[in-house]
Design a protein around this motif. Sequence first.
Motif, PDB file in Angstrom:
ATOM      1  N   TRP A 126       0.739  -0.994   0.095  1.00 42.68           N
ATOM      2  CA  TRP A 126       0.173  -0.208  -0.039  1.00 42.68           C
ATOM      3  C   TRP A 126       0.797   1.173  -0.035  1.00 42.68           C
ATOM      4  O   TRP A 126       0.487   2.335  -0.528  1.00 42.68           O
ATOM      5  CB  TRP A 126      -1.019  -0.074   1.199  1.00 42.68           C
ATOM      6  N   MET A 127       2.115   1.046   0.786  1.00 41.96           N
ATOM      7  CA  MET A 127       2.906   2.181   0.665  1.00 41.96           C
ATOM      8  C   MET A 127       3.642   2.722  -0.682  1.00 41.96           C
ATOM      9  O   MET A 127       3.848   3.875  -0.931  1.00 41.96           O
ATOM     10  CB  MET A 127       3.975   1.879   1.694  1.00 41.96           C
ATOM     11  N   PHE A 128       3.625   1.750  -1.576  1.00 37.61           N
ATOM     12  CA  PHE A 128       4.275   2.322  -2.830  1.00 37.61           C
ATOM     13  C   PHE A 128       3.161   2.453  -3.882  1.00 37.61           C
ATOM     14  O   PHE A 128       3.727   2.823  -5.198  1.00 37.61           O
ATOM     15  CB  PHE A 128       4.979   1.015  -3.257  1.00 37.61           C
ATOM     16  N   GLU A 129       1.985   2.462  -3.621  1.00 40.76           N
ATOM     17  CA  GLU A 129       0.989   2.714  -4.481  1.00 40.76           C
ATOM     18  C   GLU A 129       0.585   4.356  -4.852  1.00 40.76           C
ATOM     19  O   GLU A 129       0.854   4.879  -3.924  1.00 40.76           O
ATOM     20  CB  GLU A 129      -0.507   1.974  -4.186  1.00 40.76           C
ATOM     21  N   GLN A 130       0.302   4.672  -5.862  1.00 43.64           N
ATOM     22  CA  GLN A 130       0.367   6.007  -6.161  1.00 43.64           C
ATOM     23  C   GLN A 130      -0.796   6.384  -5.661  1.00 43.64           C
ATOM     24  O   GLN A 130      -1.951   6.005  -5.632  1.00 43.64           O
ATOM     25  CB  GLN A 130       0.366   6.322  -7.968  1.00 43.64           C
ATOM     26  N   HIS A 131      -0.969   7.888  -5.301  1.00 40.16           N
ATOM     27  CA  HIS A 131      -1.894   8.438  -4.501  1.00 40.16           C
ATOM     28  C   HIS A 131      -3.232   8.504  -5.427  1.00 40.16           C
ATOM     29  O   HIS A 131      -2.944   9.037  -6.603  1.00 40.16           O
ATOM     30  CB  HIS A 131      -1.555  10.041  -4.209  1.00 40.16           C
ATOM     31  N   GLY A 132      -4.137   8.172  -5.090  1.00 43.09           N
ATOM     32  CA  GLY A 132      -5.696   7.825  -5.769  1.00 43.09           C
ATOM     33  C   GLY A 132      -5.676   6.660  -6.547  1.00 43.09           C
ATOM     34  O   GLY A 132      -6.671   6.385  -7.116  1.00 43.09           O
ATOM     35  N   ARG A 133      -4.743   5.790  -6.690  1.00 43.38           N
ATOM     36  CA  ARG A 133      -4.734   4.709  -7.348  1.00 43.38           C
ATOM     37  C   ARG A 133      -4.615   3.407  -6.451  1.00 43.38           C
ATOM     38  O   ARG A 133      -3.390   2.950  -6.320  1.00 43.38           O
ATOM     39  CB  ARG A 133      -3.671   4.549  -8.410  1.00 43.38           C
ATOM     40  N   VAL A 134      -5.412   3.019  -5.603  1.00 44.41           N
ATOM     41  CA  VAL A 134      -5.404   2.049  -4.751  1.00 44.41           C
ATOM     42  C   VAL A 134      -5.850   0.648  -5.200  1.00 44.41           C
ATOM     43  O   VAL A 134      -7.089   0.711  -5.935  1.00 44.41           O
ATOM     44  CB  VAL A 134      -6.269   2.137  -3.446  1.00 44.41           C
ATOM     45  N   SER A 135      -5.194  -0.357  -5.093  1.00 46.22           N
ATOM     46  CA  SER A 135      -5.469  -1.621  -5.657  1.00 46.22           C
ATOM     47  C   SER A 135      -6.516  -2.284  -4.928  1.00 46.22           C
ATOM     48  O   SER A 135      -6.918  -2.103  -3.715  1.00 46.22           O
ATOM     49  CB  SER A 135      -4.265  -2.595  -5.598  1.00 46.22           C
ATOM     50  N   THR A 136      -7.370  -3.074  -5.436  1.00 41.63           N
ATOM     51  CA  THR A 136      -8.330  -3.971  -4.839  1.00 41.63           C
ATOM     52  C   THR A 136      -7.656  -4.910  -3.615  1.00 41.63           C
ATOM     53  O   THR A 136      -8.434  -4.862  -2.684  1.00 41.63           O
ATOM     54  CB  THR A 136      -8.939  -5.020  -5.916  1.00 41.63           C
ATOM     55  N   THR A 137      -6.456  -5.588  -3.754  1.00 46.21           N
ATOM     56  CA  THR A 137      -5.904  -6.085  -2.679  1.00 46.21           C
ATOM     57  C   THR A 137      -5.784  -5.377  -1.483  1.00 46.21           C
ATOM     58  O   THR A 137      -5.965  -5.421  -0.375  1.00 46.21           O
ATOM     59  CB  THR A 137      -4.420  -6.676  -3.216  1.00 46.21           C
ATOM     60  N   THR A 138      -5.395  -4.041  -1.588  1.00 44.89           N
ATOM     61  CA  THR A 138      -5.113  -3.044  -0.533  1.00 44.89           C
ATOM     62  C   THR A 138      -6.564  -2.515   0.223  1.00 44.89           C
ATOM     63  O   THR A 138      -6.411  -2.389   1.437  1.00 44.89           O
ATOM     64  CB  THR A 138      -4.376  -1.734  -1.019  1.00 44.89           C
ATOM     65  N   LYS A 139      -7.457  -2.336  -0.863  1.00 45.57           N
ATOM     66  CA  LYS A 139      -8.914  -2.053  -0.030  1.00 45.57           C
ATOM     67  C   LYS A 139      -9.446  -3.226   0.526  1.00 45.57           C
ATOM     68  O   LYS A 139     -10.022  -3.013   1.837  1.00 45.57           O
ATOM     69  CB  LYS A 139      -9.905  -1.801  -1.316  1.00 45.57           C
TER      70      LYS A 139
END
Length: 782
Positions: free
Chosen positions: A134-147
């Motif tokens: 989650w820390m390496f994902e771009q702001h506003g682009r959250v993956s389904t796994t992280t959600k």
Amino acid sequence: MAEAHQAVAFQFTITPEGIDLQLSYQALNQIYLSGVRSWKKRVSRMRNSVIKGVYPASPSSWLFVVIAILATMYMRSDPSMGLIAKIQQHLPLSPERKYFITMVSALVFSTLLWLSLILTLRFCLKLLLSYHRWMFEQHGRVSTTTKVWVVRLLSGRKPLLYSYQTSLPHLPVPAIKDTLTRYLESVRPLLTGPEFERMSELANQFESTLGNRLQRYLKLKALWATNYVSDWWEEYIYLRSRSPIMVNSNYYGMDFLYVTPTAVQAARAGNTITALLLYRRKVNREELKPTRVPGTVIPLCAAQCERMFNTTRTPGDETDVLQHWQDSEFVAVYHRGRFFRLWVYRAGRLLCPREIEFQIQRILDDPSPPQPGEDKLGALTAGDRIPWSQMRKQYFSSGVNKRSLDAIERAAFFVTLDDEEQGMKGDDPAGNLDRYAKSLLHGKCYDRWFDKSFSIVIYKNGKNGLNAEHSWADAPTVAHLWEYTLATDAFQLGYTEDGHCKGEVDRSLPHPQRLLWDIPTETQVTSSLAVATALADNVDCHVFPFREFGKGRIKKLRISPDAFIQISLQLAYYRDRGGFCLTYEASMTRLFREGRTETVRSCSNESCAFVKALEGGEGAEQCRRLFRLAAEKHQNLYRLAMTGAGIDRHLFCLYVVSKYLGVDSPFLKEVLSEPWRLSTSQTPIQQMELFDLKNHPDFISLGGGFGPVADDGYGVSYIIVGEDMINFHVSSKYSCSDTDSHRFGVQISQALQDILALLTPETKTASSNSKGPAQTQSKKLL
């Protein structure tokens, strides 16, 4: 003395008529109430141990499991698949009591099932906390796994302070090849071509020969220890250092910038001491919420809170030792060369702020002079460690000196009632802030007790601050304590209209107890004071609030405020010294159990490319592109450091292993000897619910700072306050002709404004104004 009389619970005399027994019911009542308080604390700790021991389940869930098992058995179904019957065979009970045996067997099975579920839940929680993508994902682009992960993490019940401790993952050992690759990348902009080739050869030689052997030992330690770094870091970086901890290790925290809640010194001391003890109570009861990564639900390790109070660093010939005691019911107070023991509990009750103010005022009004050798005794904690260790063994191992030293070291914390006035005041507010910083960093070198976990300083005009010893914890932990203290003092405890603490006073309170000393004249105090004074006089401190803009303007540009500031520091250093240097930025590793810090090497190829392009006069568009690359690189370095993939702690531990094995590594020796000429740290604001800066804009925290790490370098601490302000603390040494804290402060301010002007070209239309766009914005903010 009054306190001596109250300590006598009974007296008896032998007379011709027999024994005459006289009881002091008041003293016996106090003993009884103190015992009740002690048992309440024990019961509370036992209850908390059970609650956090079964987290993320709850103790009541055991009853649910038992009822479910008994219900299925009542329906003539065997949920245990024969295990309950086997348990019955091994119970040492009479076969005639079949029903009772069945119930006991069901309870045993239910308990075992419940414990298995707890272990499973805890394992799942550890897996969730080990997820860092989650820390390496771009702001506003959250993956389904992280959600999905965040929803699962939020579904747990309300935790106690230490509930997550056993579920936090262990710090991983990075692959040695990855660490060496990242190290060579970090030093590339600092070395010439031949120097880089030589360092690359040393790194390759280390990897192919000694490196893998050391790595195996380190992985073995990581399997065995809770954290493969922290114990060695504490011992070798802090406790084994034989130089003074004042300036070199200890750091400071300041009061509000614009506000002093009261000008009454004793009243400020009363509320401050009360707030600190209320925080201690919350820590003991584990009522504090677990600290989390700012803006997330991710918990951080809380292990550093355990040694916050009642802790002292004691000197030794080869290494110091951190000693921690159970809760003390007193604090140690210093005023005009005298030491006092101030009891803050009476009959198991915490004194109210007004009563503590009353006791503090008694100390302030006490006209007694210091005893011979007492007034500058604190200089022993400010000088070199070996002389202090030898003095301790020779003069403080028995008798009255030992009793008085024990009173200081076992105290909850240390309090200095300073007879100076400090803060941003008078005709020279900027210069007074610098003097305020120096006072908190080292004082007069003898009016602080630098060995205590932290010391509170209350100035004559009501301003306060603290000085913290570094080995037991890092700055964010102390900052959390200090934020709570300032907020509780100003917004919860408050003061009367005439500036005194609220509450009623029991005037029968025993007087604060003077500590007695028998100090020979031929001691090491004078020598230690000379060493400490020379060190203190060499420190150049500069504190300045940067008001032109803050994180609000920076975040509108979709840039990390920390990356913006760090790149600005690179630009400022390049302008100040004409080149680049190895740069240290402290990052936490408290995502892992017993994690402390890691280094972010902020001087990168990308940041250097941007600085050279800007100073070389390249086009604005090219400079903006290079800046964004540098900012992205810095954020990635910070993320790697936080998630256990940093460089310096891994290399440090490999070096420690090599020393234990008695082998030398030219590569590690050179890496560990490189100077950090620019050492930086951000002080986070962690308790925004306590500081409503919108409604109380004057209650702005100044943050804190530390001394320079290198003799020819700078120490820079900064705190981002609200949306429109950044406070900086710069330190260097007067002995170096190439450094100047005030000059570097000017360079920092200019670099921040120049980069903002570069990234917001539309403001250039206002450049015809001689004040410039940043200064025009400053006037609007003020």
